[in-house]
Design a protein around this motif. Structure first.
Motif, PDB file in Angstrom:
ATOM      1  N   GLU A 177       6.440  27.099   1.229  1.00  0.00           N
ATOM      2  CA  GLU A 177       7.560  26.181   1.030  1.00  0.00           C
ATOM      3  C   GLU A 177       8.044  25.625   2.363  1.00  0.00           C
ATOM      4  O   GLU A 177       8.383  24.433   2.470  1.00  0.00           O
ATOM      5  N   SER A 182       2.709  21.637  -1.624  1.00  0.00           N
ATOM      6  CA  SER A 182       3.022  21.792  -3.048  1.00  0.00           C
ATOM      7  C   SER A 182       2.171  22.884  -3.681  1.00  0.00           C
ATOM      8  O   SER A 182       2.656  23.690  -4.485  1.00  0.00           O
ATOM      9  N   SER A 206       1.913  27.757  -7.747  1.00  0.00           N
ATOM     10  CA  SER A 206       1.687  27.398  -6.350  1.00  0.00           C
ATOM     11  C   SER A 206       0.217  27.396  -5.974  1.00  0.00           C
ATOM     12  O   SER A 206      -0.129  26.983  -4.866  1.00  0.00           O
TER      13      SER A 206
END
Length: 483
Positions: A177, A182, A206
């Motif tokens: 993050e 992404s 993720s």
């Protein structure tokens, strides 16, 4: 699982411009840096995370990471994240090897190396112990509880029960993050494959794709390595017997091994040798335990595996130079952070080692129960915490996953890969007949990984290159005859 580094302690006591993450805040925290044996500048950073995620405002620790930027400008948005093995290896300390093995991947993808908490520069749990005094002790005189206790005493201000696989995944997610990715692709080798599976369970959205190499699913117990080591060694004996040159040079190799083991059990040999790390004269006692440790570690890679018949023969004849040389090469490997190793295994695996598992593991004439016994002894003084049964259930996922195994692997057998594949609905399991541990390092599997990441088409992968690889010849004498 790259436990050879720990057992060494036991028995020897891109682009032209920088990465541009989605978040400018993350980019500002990246700095140019150099990593060992990589000539170019790469990018490094650190991120503060809670030591205990249940107390986010309490003690913070720093997670160290490095990014090897993609070479080409039209790079893909999803990097390859490396999950190191051990437990106890630092990913950034493997950078040169990763850069070489995954050179095709790096053409279009960043490669992210994150030091798992407790390793590298992520609040390292490195035990600053002197192993020299242990080298002259008989096997029964090596006090593993004392060694573990001295290691433990160095971490008075650290909650070691927070250094576990689930928290490692939380850290990796925080870094993802922070860098603005992404989705990521995961490569996990050995223990890193377990981390990869836990990642799939904890943060499935993720993950774009996963490569699990030398698979250790969470439902199996790692630490007892006698049975799988013996299976691998027996395959070596069969290969030698089937090779005319090896069979002629080392007849009755199994018997020779047992005789050598008995010799060293009855009469350990005192030597003065060059210290494998400092090159200073060092006293050493060649014992049965040290001999079997070197044998087991030698099975991890084809290049050292091919030396073992010669090492056995020469040790039997009283020439200990080849054995000491192989031992030294083991110690020269990347550091294993023993505090992290014990923090993971003593709470996650050894409590699940039932009497039946331990009895079956020790029922062999290769190394017996030495590895399990060593871990049990050290874990007897190491802090432990209850881990829920849900941590050790099979991971169910439909994320595209490539599973890799080596038939000759002495620690994570192909049966473990097959076990993990049962609940990975979009997976394919490839086995290299001449591969040992973590096959991307010594087979064409790294090329298959690059193709898989480009297309995610598991069915299109041509595994024939794995089957075309020929076994390395055995070394027959000191001059390398047979190579």
């Amino acid at each position: 699982m790259h436990y050879q580094g720990l057992l060494g302690i036991i028995f020897l006591v891109a682009m032209a411009t920088p990465l541009a993450p989605a978040h400018a805040q993350a980019a500002a925290k990246l700095e140019s840096c150099y990593l060992p044996r990589i000539k170019e500048q790469v990018l490094c950073g650190q991120l503060q995370v809670p030591e205990d995620y249940e107390q986010p405002s309490a003690r913070q620790i720093s997670i160290n990471y490095a990014v090897l930027p993609a070479i080409r400008e039209n790079k893909k948005p999803d990097p390859l994240v490396i999950l190191a093995g051990g437990p106890g290896q630092a990913a950034t300390e493997l950078a040169a090897m990763i850069d070489r093995v995954f050179s095709d991947v790096r053409k279009q993808r960043d490669i992210v190396l994150i030091d798992q908490r407790g390793t590298g520069k992520s609040n390292p749990l490195s035990c600053q112990l002197s192993y020299v005094d242990e080298l002259v002790k008989a096997d029964d005189d090596v006090e593993l509880t004392r060694i573990a206790g001295e290691c433990l005493a160095q971490f008075n201000d650290i909650d070691l029960t927070q250094y576990h696989t689930v928290n490692a995944v939380r850290d990796f997610e925080a870094v993802r993050e922070h860098l603005g990715y992404s989705q990521v692709n995961l490569y996990g080798g050995s223990y890193g494959s377990r981390v990869g599976l836990v990642y799939l369970r904890e943060a499935p959205a993720s993950v774009r794709a996963t490569i699990l190499d030398a698979v250790a699913p969470p439902e199996v117990v790692v630490g007892p390595f006698g049975l799988h080591g013996a299976q691998s060694f027996n395959m070596l004996l069969d290969q030698c017997a089937a090779s005319p040159d090896c069979a002629k040079t080392f007849p009755n190799l199994s018997q020779l091994y047992q005789e050598t083991l008995q010799q060293l059990t009855d009469h350990p040999v005192a030597l003065t040798v060059k210290d494998p790390l400092s090159n200073e004269p060092t006293d050493m006692l060649i014992t049965a335990g040290r001999f079997t440790s070197v044998m087991r570690v030698g099975l991890y890679h084809p290049m050292t595996r091919q030396l073992l018949p010669y090492v056995i023969q020469q040790t039997h004849l009283g020439n200990y130079t080849p054995l000491v040389g192989l031992l030294g090469s083991t110690m020269a490997q990347a550091e294993m952070y023993m505090g992290l190793t014990l923090s993971v295994l003593c709470s996650e695996d050894l409590p699940r080692a039932t009497d039946e598992i331990l009895a079956a593991d020790g029922d062999n004439d290769f190394i017996g129960s030495r590895t399990a016994d060593a871990f049990i002894e050290m874990c007897s003084v190491w802090p432990q915490a209850f881990r829920p049964n849900s941590w050790f259930e099979p991971v169910v996922s439909d994320v595209p996953s490539l599973l890799l195994s080596g038939r000759l692997d002495p620690v994570t057998p192909p049966t473990w890969g097959a076990l993990a594949a049962q609940t990975l609905t979009q997976s394919r399991h490839l086995i290299a007949p001449q591969g040992s541990h973590t096959i991307v390092s010594h087979t064409c599997a790294n090329k298959l990984v690059a193709q898989f990441l480009d297309t995610l088409d598991l069915a299109a992968l041509d595994e024939s290159c794995l089957h075309q690889q020929k076994p390395l010849p055995f070394v027959l004498n000191a001059n390398g005859k047979g190579m």
